[in-house]
Write a protein that holds these residues in place. Sequence first.
Motif, mmCIF file in Angstrom:
data_model
loop_
_atom_site.group_PDB
_atom_site.id
_atom_site.type_symbol
_atom_site.label_atom_id
_atom_site.label_comp_id
_atom_site.label_asym_id
_atom_site.label_seq_id
_atom_site.Cartn_x
_atom_site.Cartn_y
_atom_site.Cartn_z
ATOM 1 N N ASP A 218 0.836 -1.202 0.000
ATOM 2 C CA ASP A 218 0.000 0.000 0.000
ATOM 3 C C ASP A 218 0.868 1.248 0.000
ATOM 4 O O ASP A 218 2.079 1.184 0.168
ATOM 5 C CB ASP A 218 -1.025 -0.003 1.145
ATOM 6 C CG ASP A 218 -0.459 0.514 2.453
ATOM 7 O OD1 ASP A 218 0.763 0.406 2.649
ATOM 8 O OD2 ASP A 218 -1.225 1.013 3.281
ATOM 9 N N GLY A 232 -4.510 6.624 6.055
ATOM 10 C CA GLY A 232 -4.882 5.216 6.203
ATOM 11 C C GLY A 232 -4.393 4.388 5.021
ATOM 12 O O GLY A 232 -4.213 3.185 5.128
ATOM 13 N N PHE A 275 -2.386 -9.581 9.708
ATOM 14 C CA PHE A 275 -1.805 -8.755 8.651
ATOM 15 C C PHE A 275 -0.396 -8.444 9.122
ATOM 16 O O PHE A 275 -0.212 -7.851 10.174
ATOM 17 C CB PHE A 275 -2.716 -7.546 8.507
ATOM 18 C CG PHE A 275 -2.213 -6.275 7.893
ATOM 19 C CD1 PHE A 275 -0.892 -5.997 7.590
ATOM 20 C CD2 PHE A 275 -3.155 -5.284 7.599
ATOM 21 C CE1 PHE A 275 -0.509 -4.785 7.033
ATOM 22 C CE2 PHE A 275 -2.786 -4.070 7.048
ATOM 23 C CZ PHE A 275 -1.454 -3.827 6.773
ATOM 24 N N ARG A 293 -6.369 -7.669 11.749
ATOM 25 C CA ARG A 293 -7.474 -7.462 10.807
ATOM 26 C C ARG A 293 -6.864 -7.385 9.417
ATOM 27 O O ARG A 293 -5.643 -7.415 9.279
ATOM 28 C CB ARG A 293 -8.120 -6.117 11.139
ATOM 29 C CG ARG A 293 -6.985 -5.071 11.196
ATOM 30 C CD ARG A 293 -7.377 -3.671 11.292
ATOM 31 N NE ARG A 293 -6.217 -2.824 11.498
ATOM 32 C CZ ARG A 293 -5.475 -2.294 10.545
ATOM 33 N NH1 ARG A 293 -5.777 -2.505 9.284
ATOM 34 N NH2 ARG A 293 -4.424 -1.542 10.821
ATOM 35 N N GLY A 295 -6.042 -5.208 5.890
ATOM 36 C CA GLY A 295 -5.683 -3.814 5.637
ATOM 37 C C GLY A 295 -6.731 -3.115 4.798
ATOM 38 O O GLY A 295 -7.514 -3.749 4.099
ATOM 39 N N ASP A 296 -6.723 -1.804 4.864
ATOM 40 C CA ASP A 296 -7.597 -0.993 4.035
ATOM 41 C C ASP A 296 -6.719 0.121 3.460
ATOM 42 O O ASP A 296 -6.219 0.926 4.239
ATOM 43 C CB ASP A 296 -8.727 -0.428 4.903
ATOM 44 C CG ASP A 296 -9.828 0.203 4.076
ATOM 45 O OD1 ASP A 296 -9.679 0.282 2.843
ATOM 46 O OD2 ASP A 296 -10.842 0.623 4.670
ATOM 47 N N PRO A 297 -6.414 0.152 2.185
ATOM 48 C CA PRO A 297 -7.100 -0.456 1.045
ATOM 49 C C PRO A 297 -6.535 -1.803 0.542
ATOM 50 O O PRO A 297 -6.907 -2.218 -0.561
ATOM 51 C CB PRO A 297 -6.921 0.598 -0.038
ATOM 52 C CG PRO A 297 -5.547 1.150 0.203
ATOM 53 C CD PRO A 297 -5.373 1.114 1.706
ATOM 54 N N GLU A 298 -5.690 -2.491 1.311
ATOM 55 C CA GLU A 298 -5.140 -3.752 0.798
ATOM 56 C C GLU A 298 -6.239 -4.759 0.460
ATOM 57 O O GLU A 298 -6.158 -5.482 -0.542
ATOM 58 C CB GLU A 298 -4.181 -4.374 1.823
ATOM 59 C CG GLU A 298 -2.874 -3.599 2.015
ATOM 60 C CD GLU A 298 -2.943 -2.546 3.086
ATOM 61 O OE1 GLU A 298 -4.063 -2.057 3.378
ATOM 62 O OE2 GLU A 298 -1.893 -2.196 3.653
HETATM 63 N N1 GLY Z 1 -3.396 0.338 4.920
HETATM 64 C C1 GLY Z 1 -2.809 0.107 6.164
HETATM 65 C C2 GLY Z 1 -3.695 -0.465 7.178
HETATM 66 O O1 GLY Z 1 -4.791 -0.894 6.927
HETATM 67 O O2 GLY Z 1 -3.260 -0.522 8.323
#
Ligand code: GLY
Length: 425
Positions: A218, A232, A275, A293, A295-298
Amino acid sequence: MNVLIIGSGGREHAFAWKIAQSPICDNLYIASGNAGTARIGTNVAIKPTDFEKIGRFCRDSDIDLVLVGNEEPLVKGIVDYFKNDNSLKNIRIIGTDKQGAQLEGSKDFAKNFMNKNNILTAKSETFTKESIQKAKKYIDTLSLPVVLKADGLAAGKGVVIAHSKEEATKTLDEMLLDEKFGEASSKVVIEEFLDGIEVSIFVLTDGKDYVLLPEAKDYKQIGEGNTGLNTGGMGAVSPVPFVTEEFIKNAEENIVKPTLKGLQDENIDYCGFIFIGLMVVKDKAYVLEYNVRMGDPETEVVLPRIASDFLVLLDATSKKELGKHTIKVSKKAATTIMLVSGGYPESYQTGKVIKGHGSLPKNVIAFHAGTIDDDSRTLTNGGRVMALTALADTAQEALAASNHAAELVTFEGKYYRKDIGKDLF
Ligand code: GLY
Ligand code: AMP
């Protein structure tokens, strides 16, 4: 099966999108969801940390499986809450208990865990207000830059890379003495800076067995060329070119298996995602951090590459039957570009009308993050607004499609990075 997803970001929209494709999914609910999840399942207006309301909803709606998207409910003990309530303990939940969630909830816990289990990580020590003088002496022994990390959850803002001794000392004072992050910075981990390339790997485990999901990289900083404030996440790609089969094999032997064995040794009954953030320095993978959890945006690039029925895998995980399953991964490349509100990650406006997301090319999926429905319109409702994921035969094609989609979707103040993936391909 009736499924409840907890969370309201792009990650949860991606989960909902994938789970809804499963023939074993009957009813799908998202708490609290966004305008994107509302088109796939039913949004329920409950906060992720309101365990009592979540519990009541699960009983009333006959929920079979709960998938916890974000870390806060896990660190605050949602799994323990379910396990300790007679009327909820039979509802299966994908997520670890409070003890396991310390892998993310306490950097000091995570560092001790890695050291105890011989998992390669940056050299570090942990300090408190009482040991601040020792901390300053420790900083003197490290070469610059120095990394300072608030122990607890700090909404992605708790890691500072200090480029001078003065900045390091000032940051230390802010965290320990001025309690910049409250309780979260009552302990500070000081560690050596690792100069390398980052990549993340994702494990789904039932505590005994595991499957490895596709890896991703990311882009955390707001500015192009990895400059400016941390966010994020502004975009992601999967697969990552330097991640070979051999790299994965080494990571499984030296990181994944010792991590799972370490959790068992601590009697942590871990069920859910791990993660693992890695920094690769001269072919050696160091663990930077664990998250409990996805990742976001992974997630928005990992899930589109999974060819298996994801709900079947989650179901097996929750029944401790993951050993009977394998995961099929598509060879295609996925990329995502995050559209954000102008000003993010500092202050920004919401309530702007979003246009163009309903008529994107077929190989693009618009995963909503901060969006809300308002009659027939979709409005911005957060800093990160929408992740535009493309799936294609090559990363170059996918990037071109994500970039094209990023032009087509419009709202006042829209910003996105145009250089996602350019360092890799
Ligand atoms: N993109 C990083 C996270 O979700 O922590
Ligand atoms: P963390 O939350 O621990 O992953 O830290 C957030 C980000 O800070 C990471 O994704 C890295 O980009 C950076 N970072 C953390 N620790 C280090 C380190 N020891 N050396 C270099 N960069 C780091």
